[in-house]
Design a protein around this motif. Structure first.
Motif, short mmCIF file in Angstrom:
data_model
loop_
_atom_site.label_atom_id
_atom_site.label_comp_id
_atom_site.label_asym_id
_atom_site.label_seq_id
_atom_site.Cartn_x
_atom_site.Cartn_y
_atom_site.Cartn_z
N ARG A 92 0.85 -1.49 0.29
CA ARG A 92 0.14 -0.08 -0.02
C ARG A 92 0.66 1.18 -0.09
O ARG A 92 0.60 2.46 0.45
CB ARG A 92 -1.03 0.27 0.88
CG ARG A 92 -0.11 0.16 1.96
CD ARG A 92 -2.02 0.06 3.28
NE ARG A 92 -0.38 0.03 5.45
CZ ARG A 92 -0.90 -0.30 5.91
NH1 ARG A 92 -2.70 -1.30 6.20
NH2 ARG A 92 -0.51 -0.64 7.17
N ILE A 93 1.92 1.35 -0.59
CA ILE A 93 2.62 2.23 -0.62
C ILE A 93 2.21 3.25 -1.35
O ILE A 93 1.35 3.26 -2.49
CB ILE A 93 4.24 2.10 -1.05
CG1 ILE A 93 5.97 2.79 -0.67
CG2 ILE A 93 4.67 1.15 -2.66
CD1 ILE A 93 7.28 2.37 -0.68
N LYS A 106 7.83 12.72 -5.82
CA LYS A 106 8.49 13.00 -4.89
C LYS A 106 8.69 12.10 -3.89
O LYS A 106 9.60 12.29 -3.31
CB LYS A 106 8.94 14.03 -4.99
CG LYS A 106 9.43 14.81 -6.90
CD LYS A 106 9.88 16.61 -5.94
CE LYS A 106 9.87 17.17 -7.49
NZ LYS A 106 9.53 18.93 -7.27
N VAL A 107 7.69 12.24 -3.29
CA VAL A 107 7.40 11.35 -1.49
C VAL A 107 7.06 10.57 -0.96
O VAL A 107 5.46 10.07 -1.68
CB VAL A 107 6.65 12.81 -1.18
CG1 VAL A 107 6.67 12.38 0.23
CG2 VAL A 107 7.91 13.62 -0.72
N ALA A 108 7.61 9.30 -0.85
CA ALA A 108 6.51 7.89 -0.61
C ALA A 108 6.66 7.59 0.46
O ALA A 108 6.39 8.16 1.56
CB ALA A 108 7.67 6.75 -1.19
N ILE A 109 4.96 7.18 1.50
CA ILE A 109 4.30 7.10 1.98
C ILE A 109 4.31 5.74 2.70
O ILE A 109 3.91 5.33 2.16
CB ILE A 109 3.49 7.92 2.18
CG1 ILE A 109 3.22 9.34 2.45
CG2 ILE A 109 2.89 7.70 3.59
CD1 ILE A 109 2.19 9.99 2.73
N LEU A 110 4.15 5.28 3.74
CA LEU A 110 4.63 4.08 4.33
C LEU A 110 4.16 4.25 6.24
O LEU A 110 4.52 4.74 6.66
CB LEU A 110 5.95 3.49 4.34
CG LEU A 110 6.64 2.95 2.85
CD1 LEU A 110 8.02 4.05 2.97
CD2 LEU A 110 7.27 2.08 2.58
N TRP A 111 3.24 3.40 5.69
CA TRP A 111 2.84 3.32 7.64
C TRP A 111 2.24 1.89 7.84
O TRP A 111 2.04 1.05 7.55
CB TRP A 111 1.69 4.43 7.37
CG TRP A 111 0.47 3.80 6.12
CD1 TRP A 111 0.70 4.44 4.91
CD2 TRP A 111 -0.49 3.12 7.01
NE1 TRP A 111 -0.34 3.47 3.96
CE2 TRP A 111 -1.80 3.44 5.25
CE3 TRP A 111 -1.15 2.05 7.37
CZ2 TRP A 111 -2.69 2.63 5.39
CZ3 TRP A 111 -2.58 1.73 7.38
CH2 TRP A 111 -3.33 2.28 5.88
N PHE A 144 8.42 6.69 6.94
CA PHE A 144 7.73 5.77 7.38
C PHE A 144 6.95 6.46 8.77
O PHE A 144 7.50 6.38 10.15
CB PHE A 144 8.54 4.66 7.72
CG PHE A 144 8.03 3.83 8.63
CD1 PHE A 144 6.78 2.97 8.29
CD2 PHE A 144 8.53 2.75 9.61
CE1 PHE A 144 5.84 1.79 8.83
CE2 PHE A 144 8.47 1.89 10.35
CZ PHE A 144 7.12 0.97 9.81
N PHE A 145 5.82 5.71 8.62
CA PHE A 145 4.35 6.03 10.41
C PHE A 145 4.19 4.54 10.67
O PHE A 145 3.54 4.36 9.68
CB PHE A 145 3.68 6.99 9.97
CG PHE A 145 2.95 7.92 8.90
CD1 PHE A 145 3.68 9.69 9.54
CD2 PHE A 145 3.93 8.36 7.49
CE1 PHE A 145 3.99 10.72 8.77
CE2 PHE A 145 4.10 9.24 6.72
CZ PHE A 145 4.30 10.71 7.05
N SER A 188 9.86 8.13 11.00
CA SER A 188 11.13 7.74 9.93
C SER A 188 10.98 8.76 8.97
O SER A 188 10.54 8.85 8.28
CB SER A 188 11.73 6.18 10.27
OG SER A 188 11.76 6.07 11.15
N PHE A 189 12.29 9.62 8.82
CA PHE A 189 12.08 9.82 7.60
C PHE A 189 13.51 10.11 6.71
O PHE A 189 14.46 9.93 7.34
CB PHE A 189 12.58 12.17 7.71
CG PHE A 189 11.01 12.03 7.76
CD1 PHE A 189 10.02 12.40 7.48
CD2 PHE A 189 10.85 13.15 9.35
CE1 PHE A 189 8.60 12.40 7.64
CE2 PHE A 189 9.90 13.59 10.16
CZ PHE A 189 8.82 13.45 8.90
N ARG A 190 13.58 9.89 5.69
CA ARG A 190 15.43 9.05 4.39
C ARG A 190 14.61 10.54 3.36
O ARG A 190 13.56 10.39 2.84
CB ARG A 190 14.57 7.58 3.98
CG ARG A 190 15.27 7.08 5.47
CD ARG A 190 16.74 6.94 6.40
NE ARG A 190 16.74 6.24 6.85
CZ ARG A 190 16.21 6.29 8.45
NH1 ARG A 190 15.89 7.44 8.58
NH2 ARG A 190 16.71 5.59 9.39
#
Length: 131
Positions: A21-22, A29-34, A68-69, A81-83
């Protein structure tokens, strides 16, 4: 270290869930994972299982930042977490919006709202940033 002997079953199940579900925002430009608390519990989360998950977002072509949340197991806040790649300053970003800090390309924060609201706010904040 040898990647072939470091995965727990819970880690692989959690990884499968978040990769399935990424989501990309800010024109890719920005990926969100949770991950939610109940998912961590249901899949048998062990300390260390989510180590490195945030990096999968950065592995997508065109992304400059990954976030990543994860809901804390015991308290009502979201760990983040941010990268980032190159010039995108996650330290400045996490200090500004998420009570956090770290290094330019790797930092963390926490947010005292629901995970849904946290991701919604993050998407809004990241949209305001110039990169």
């Amino acid at each position: 270290s040898n990647t072939w002997d470091t995965n727990t079953v819970s880690r692989l199940k959690l990884l499968s869930l978040i990769l399935g579900r990424i989501e990309l925002v800010k024109e890719g430009k920005v990926a969100i994972l949770w991950l939610k608390r109940e998912e961590l519990i249901a899949l048998g989360f062990e300390k260390g299982d989510t180590e490195g998950f945030v990096n999968y977002g950065l592995s997508i072509a065109g992304t400059q930042m990954s976030a990543f949340f994860m809901e804390d197991l015991y308290e009502d806040f979201v760990k983040i977490s941010f990268r980032s790649k190159a010039h995108v300053d996650t330290n400045k970003f996490s200090r500004k919006y998420f009570n956090g800090g770290g290094h330019i390309n790797a930092s963390g924060g926490k947010y005292f709202k629901s995970i849904e609201k946290t991701i919604e706010d993050f998407t809004e904040f990241v949209g305001q940033e110039d990169f």
